[in-house]
Design an enzyme around this catalytic site. Structure first.
Site, PDB file in Angstrom:
ATOM      1  CB  CYS A 141      -0.941   0.007   1.201  1.00 60.98           C
ATOM      2  SG  CYS A 141      -0.109  -0.037   2.800  1.00 60.98           S
ATOM      3  N   GLY A 206       6.298  -3.796  11.537  1.00 61.16           N
ATOM      4  CA  GLY A 206       6.706  -5.164  11.215  1.00 61.16           C
ATOM      5  C   GLY A 206       6.100  -5.743   9.969  1.00 61.16           C
ATOM      6  CE  LYS A 285      -0.861 -12.242   5.635  1.00 58.93           C
ATOM      7  NZ  LYS A 285       0.458 -12.312   4.936  1.00 58.93           N
TER       8      LYS A 285
END
Length: 542
Positions: A141, A206, A285
């Site tokens: 993104c 992360g 996610k």
């Protein structure tokens, strides 16, 4: 020590596809002069043109001048060799052609984004370009970056940029306006910074490390995800892990999803944080992380829209004491009617909400600010920019998250500096490994040379021993010859390896390589690079 690009635009290089060769631009790198090279078409048509010219000269010589054919051929060979040398002495380069949240608006990034399922196809198409040998795609993104091993820097960049334009519909001039170009050491350091979370909008987050791992996972077995590129990404994973283990860069780090939740709460009246009606569209996610961060901020009830209920049920099992209501995608608009804040994080390549979808939604209460908030963290975007034209709605996308992470900039810089020492050290190790690959052709040629001698001498020995010798004896003699050759080669092979396991320097290793090439006459008439380019051209002509 280089300052990470999350805090400077030093890595940006906005270049057009001009005739001048691109030069790497980094904080401590300087544009260097790059040789102008003959075109690929010119190189491989050179022999034809020269031969025609040579035949004309010979014809004229026979009629008018007493010039021998041998001297003409000698001049021809010198010309061909000179042209080839100018082109083939350039070493293959690792190049990154990138557009990130630091350099490119989301309107452009979403058009260039390549879904994960399409990465293998993209690698194949890139490696079919004349001057691209290996390739990888990192599309998230926040960034769209293509990593390649290019047989020629200038031509490779030109071909990849044109391919990006062709596949996305974005004009080359627009891509050149926003792209950055990095080469070799700078490209290596950039990917290591990306993997470590230094180049992320949210320092130390992360998720980017997981995305770098996914590049390797998807690339396994894909033709074109070759030794250099796969080695680079695998080393980047090691760097990302090491930085997070040995520094405090991840301490208190937030993700894009948590920043999205923070942004929404910043825009809502503080008194409405507990009562605002939350809708999350997408339970992948990113969506799952949004749900977790909403819960961490005190949200006890939310609606989740997803294609299937399976993922939502799994999240519900994981997060107890929170009311998570599942709705199918077909009820998305009805769910939006009853929502004050809508988070979108799906892989849809077309907008889920446009102006006409939002126009007829009932207004939200004044107690929550009177505006329906859309927080869109998808690329391509799930909510059209046209929704912002409405008086009762506001749209925020990933580019707006900069407002959340702008705080504590000094602390971010200090943490980044701690990681730079590790990245610098690992960059040198990777470059040493890559440089050592130059000896691989010599190793292969030396082994092949020794094997030819072994087989020839073995055949002579066997013929002298006659046909009545047993299989056991034949095997014993064969094993003896192999053992002798392997022991003789052990020393030279050890001196051709430079992997950091001993004190031998790269220059020593390369000197050994050249010495062995001379002693055993291992040099070839055509360089490895020229062979690769010639094979590329022949492939495209089929």
């Amino acid at each position: 020590m280089a300052i990470p690009t999350a805090f400077s635009g030093a890595k940006l290089e906005s270049l057009s596809s001009s005739a001048t060769s691109p030069a790497p631009i980094g904080l401590f790198s300087h544009p260097g002069r790059v040789r102008r090279l003959p075109t690929q078409k010119g190189l491989f048509n050179l022999g034809i043109r020269c031969e025609v010219a040579a035949s004309d000269v010979l014809s004229q010589s026979q009629n008018s001048e007493n010039v021998t054919s041998s001297s003409s051929l000698s001049a021809l060979e010198q010309l061909k060799t000179s042209a080839a040398d100018r082109y083939t002495k350039e070493r293959s380069s690792i190049v990154v052609i990138g557009l990130s949240i630091h350099t490119t608006p989301v309107e452009i990034r979403e058009k260039l984004a390549i879904p994960e399922a399409e990465w293998p196809r993209a690698i194949g198409e890139l490696c079919n370009l004349n001057h691209i040998e290996e390739a990888a795609v990192l599309s998230t993104c926040n960034r769209m970056e293509i990593y390649v091993v290019a047989l020629s820097q200038h031509r490779g960049v030109k071909e990849v940029t044109e391919w990006m334009s062709k596949t996305s519909g974005v004009p080359v001039t627009e891509i050149c306006k926003h792209r950055f170009l990095l080469y070799n050491n700078d490209a290596t350091q950039h990917l290591f910074e990306v993997s470590a979370g230094l180049d992320s909008l949210v320092l130390g987050e992360g998720q980017i490390l997981a995305q770098v791992k996914q590049v390797v996972k998807v690339g396994q077995g894909v033709t074109g995800f070759g030794r250099n590129i796969s080695g680079l990404f695998k080393h980047a994973i090691t760097v990302g892990k090491r930085v997070r283990t040995e520094t405090n860069i991840a301490a208190g780090a937030v993700s894009v999803s948590s920043a999205a939740v923070e942004l929404a709460l910043m825009k809502l009246p503080e008194s409405s944080h507990a009562s605002a009606r939350m809708l999350v569209i997408g339970a992948g996610k990113m969506g799952k992380l949004v749900i977790k961060h909403l819960v961490a901020k005190g949200c006890t009830r939310m609606v989740v829209v997803n294609r299937s209920e399976e993922r939502v049920s799994a999240i519900r099992e994981e997060i107890k004491d929170v009311e998570i209501i599942y709705k199918p995608l077909s009820e998305m608009l009805n769910s939006a009617v009853e929502a004050d804040v809508i988070f979108t994080s799906t892989a849809s390549e077309t907008p889920l909400f446009l102006k006409e979808h939002v126009l007829d939604l009932p207004p939200v209460a004044a107690s929550v600010g009177g505006l329906r908030l859309f927080v869109d963290i998808s690329v391509p975007r799930n909510v059209g920019a046209c929704v912002n034209e409405l008086e009762n709605a506001r749209v925020y996308n990933v580019d707006n998250l900069k407002e959340v992470v702008a705080a504590n900039k000094e602390d971010r810089l200090r943490k980044a500096m701690e990681a730079q020492a590790i990245i610098s050290e690992e960059s040198k190790l990777f470059e040493a490994w890559r440089d050592s690959l130059e000896t691989v052709p010599t190793i292969k040629k030396l082994r092949a040379y020794a094997e030819r001698l072994r087989v020839a001498e073995l055949e002579k020995c066997m013929s002298k021993m006659g046909d009545d010798i047993s299989k056991k004896t034949r095997k014993a003699v064969d094993d003896l010859s192999r053992g002798i050759v392997n022991k003789l080669l052990h020393g030279p092979m050890q001196h051709l390896r430079c992997d950091g396991s001993d004190s031998r320097t790269l220059s020593e290793t390369l000197e050994n390589m050249h010495a062995l090439n001379r002693m055993f006459n291992l040099e070839t008439d055509i360089s490895v690079l020229e062979q690769k380019i010639r094979a590329k051209v022949e492939q495209t002509q089929k």
